[in-house]
Design a protein around this motif. Structure first.
Motif, PDB file in Angstrom:
ATOM      1  N   SER A   1      69.273   2.130   9.513  1.00  0.00           N
ATOM      2  CA  SER A   1      67.986   2.235   8.838  1.00  0.00           C
ATOM      3  C   SER A   1      67.162   3.331   9.497  1.00  0.00           C
ATOM      4  CB  SER A   1      67.251   0.889   8.915  1.00  0.00           C
ATOM      5  OG  SER A   1      66.036   0.930   8.207  1.00  0.00           O
ATOM      6  N   GLY A   2      66.558   4.198   8.679  1.00  0.00           N
ATOM      7  CA  GLY A   2      65.756   5.286   9.219  1.00  0.00           C
ATOM      8  C   GLY A   2      66.166   6.619   8.585  1.00  0.00           C
ATOM      9  N   ILE A   3      66.010   7.692   9.294  1.00  0.00           N
ATOM     10  CA  ILE A   3      65.319   7.792  10.566  1.00  0.00           C
ATOM     11  C   ILE A   3      63.825   7.705  10.281  1.00  0.00           C
ATOM     12  CG2 ILE A   3      64.925   9.193  12.614  1.00  0.00           C
ATOM     13  CD1 ILE A   3      67.553  10.692  11.884  1.00  0.00           C
ATOM     14  N   ASN A   4      63.161   6.753  10.901  1.00  0.00           N
ATOM     15  CA  ASN A   4      61.745   6.548  10.640  1.00  0.00           C
ATOM     16  C   ASN A   4      60.911   7.704  11.177  1.00  0.00           C
ATOM     17  OD1 ASN A   4      59.675   4.532   9.702  1.00  0.00           O
ATOM     18  ND2 ASN A   4      58.944   4.858  11.788  1.00  0.00           N
ATOM     19  N   HIS A   5      59.884   8.056  10.423  1.00  0.00           N
ATOM     20  CA  HIS A   5      58.917   9.062  10.868  1.00  0.00           C
ATOM     21  C   HIS A   5      57.842   8.346  11.685  1.00  0.00           C
ATOM     22  CE1 HIS A   5      60.073  12.492   8.069  1.00  0.00           C
ATOM     23  NE2 HIS A   5      60.825  11.484   7.646  1.00  0.00           N
ATOM     24  N   GLY A   6      58.043   8.217  12.992  1.00  0.00           N
ATOM     25  CA  GLY A   6      57.083   7.536  13.851  1.00  0.00           C
ATOM     26  C   GLY A   6      57.737   6.444  14.668  1.00  0.00           C
ATOM     27  N   SER A   7      57.040   6.012  15.703  1.00  0.00           N
ATOM     28  CA  SER A   7      57.587   5.055  16.664  1.00  0.00           C
ATOM     29  C   SER A   7      57.706   3.644  16.108  1.00  0.00           C
ATOM     30  CB  SER A   7      56.696   5.014  17.911  1.00  0.00           C
ATOM     31  OG  SER A   7      57.117   3.993  18.797  1.00  0.00           O
ATOM     32  N   ASN A   8      58.799   2.993  16.481  1.00  0.00           N
ATOM     33  CA  ASN A   8      58.948   1.554  16.270  1.00  0.00           C
ATOM     34  C   ASN A   8      59.249   0.861  17.595  1.00  0.00           C
ATOM     35  OD1 ASN A   8      58.432   0.935  13.515  1.00  0.00           O
ATOM     36  ND2 ASN A   8      60.311   2.007  12.962  1.00  0.00           N
TER      37      ASN A   8
ATOM     38  N   ILE B   1      71.508  -0.910  13.117  1.00  0.00           N
ATOM     39  CA  ILE B   1      70.719  -0.056  14.002  1.00  0.00           C
ATOM     40  C   ILE B   1      69.526   0.489  13.228  1.00  0.00           C
ATOM     41  CG2 ILE B   1      70.773   1.832  15.675  1.00  0.00           C
ATOM     42  CD1 ILE B   1      73.866   1.913  15.201  1.00  0.00           C
ATOM     43  N   GLY B   2      68.358   0.412  13.842  1.00  0.00           N
ATOM     44  CA  GLY B   2      67.185   1.083  13.303  1.00  0.00           C
ATOM     45  C   GLY B   2      66.873   2.296  14.163  1.00  0.00           C
ATOM     46  N   PHE B   3      66.724   3.459  13.533  1.00  0.00           N
ATOM     47  CA  PHE B   3      66.434   4.701  14.254  1.00  0.00           C
ATOM     48  C   PHE B   3      65.028   5.191  13.909  1.00  0.00           C
ATOM     49  CE2 PHE B   3      71.120   4.906  13.877  1.00  0.00           C
ATOM     50  CZ  PHE B   3      71.461   5.121  15.209  1.00  0.00           C
ATOM     51  N   SER B   4      64.288   5.602  14.934  1.00  0.00           N
ATOM     52  CA  SER B   4      62.940   6.123  14.728  1.00  0.00           C
ATOM     53  C   SER B   4      62.711   7.331  15.628  1.00  0.00           C
ATOM     54  CB  SER B   4      61.886   5.051  15.054  1.00  0.00           C
ATOM     55  OG  SER B   4      62.085   3.891  14.277  1.00  0.00           O
ATOM     56  N   LEU B   5      62.052   8.343  15.079  1.00  0.00           N
ATOM     57  CA  LEU B   5      61.678   9.535  15.831  1.00  0.00           C
ATOM     58  C   LEU B   5      60.169   9.535  16.022  1.00  0.00           C
ATOM     59  CD1 LEU B   5      62.494  12.378  17.001  1.00  0.00           C
ATOM     60  CD2 LEU B   5      61.958  13.290  14.725  1.00  0.00           C
ATOM     61  N   LEU B   6      59.715   9.815  17.224  1.00  0.00           N
ATOM     62  CA  LEU B   6      58.286   9.769  17.525  1.00  0.00           C
ATOM     63  C   LEU B   6      57.570  11.008  16.994  1.00  0.00           C
ATOM     64  CD1 LEU B   6      59.437   7.515  19.350  1.00  0.00           C
ATOM     65  CD2 LEU B   6      57.686   8.121  21.018  1.00  0.00           C
ATOM     66  N   ASP B   7      57.696  11.208  15.692  1.00  0.00           N
ATOM     67  CA  ASP B   7      57.042  12.326  15.019  1.00  0.00           C
ATOM     68  C   ASP B   7      56.701  11.861  13.604  1.00  0.00           C
ATOM     69  OD1 ASP B   7      56.201  14.659  13.828  1.00  0.00           O
ATOM     70  OD2 ASP B   7      57.800  15.899  14.657  1.00  0.00           O
TER      71      ASP B   7
END
Length: 254
Positions: A96-103, A128-134
């Protein structure tokens, strides 16, 4: 030997750049099916749709990849994948993701990205959940891709007996600045929230949620520490919310 079946979803919507980057990585490792919301669903948590019908449309979002968009939440998307689209197939991995922002830290409980992954884990699917701190729409996902691939390969290579769930957060850094990966725990942090009040053209009040993220947990074994120090954080997560230390304390209620 057949390729593993990888389900890809997100909460930012099927047109978000983050899911495109994730599909590109997943397609190098297996057969990919995408089921994602037709609009942004950030902050939906583990919400499901029960008072209206769900819509599901096949789309050409990714060349050569079977893709579906749903009117539902991220969790709805996983349910539709499991019980409708892929009901006769075994899903080997859900990403799941890649999320735009922190989780990272407390953000996991609000996250549609992580709730979709958790729903798959409840179905005994490695997730797996993936998030990028942007948070920007044009975020650069390239530095994250080699690490995402490595983590996915690791999960696919191990026959976990139950739905293993990882919360992976990636710092906003250039490739040469990322120091590696850390398996860690969720930091004990929280949001100090406030409601910003405004008035619409008719003079009626409305409220906009805002707040500040406050971390008072500065131990070096947390996801926040890892991210602040240039590492990708990997937190093994689970759905069990039982407060086990409280059980013996409350026994006198019986």
């Amino acid at each position: 030997m057949s390729k593993p079946l990888i389900l890809v979803t997100n909460d930012d919507g099927i047109v978000a750049p983050g899911i495109r980057a994730l599909v590109e990585v997943a397609a190098t490792l297996g057969d990919v099916v995408v089921v994602a919301p037709d609009s942004p669903q950030s902050g939906k948590g583990h919400a499901i749709t029960i008072h209206e019908p769900l819509r599901l449309n096949k789309v050409n979002a990714f060349p050569g990849i079977e893709s579906w968009e749903s009117s539902g939440t991220p969790v709805d998307c996983v349910k539709l994948a499991k019980h409708v689209i892929l009901k006769d197939r075994n899903i080997d991995l859900c990403v799941s993701g890649i999320n735009h922002g922190s989780n990272a830290s407390i953000n996991i409980i609000y996250s549609g990205t992580m709730s979709a992954a958790m729903e798959a884990a409840l179905e005994s699917i490695r997730s797996i959940g993936f998030s990028l701190l942007d948070y920007s729409f044009d975020a650069d996902f390239e530095p994250a891709k080699p690490y995402i691939r490595k983590i996915m390969e690791y999960m696919l290579a191990r026959p976990f007996q139950h739905g293993y769930l990882l919360n992976v957060n990636i710092p906003k850094l250039a490739s040469e600045q990322i120091r590696g990966m850390k398996v860690c725990r969720q930091a004990d942090a929280r949001w100090i929230e406030k409601m910003i009040e405004g008035r619409d053209p008719a003079g009626r009040p409305y409220y906009w949620l805002s707040g500040d993220f406050v971390n008072n947990d500065h131990a070096e074994d947390t996801d926040i520490w890892a991210l602040e120090n240039g590492f990708i954080s990997i937190v093994p997560s689970m759905h069990d919310l039982t407060n086990y230390p409280a059980i013996p304390v409350l026994k006198d209620l019986e």
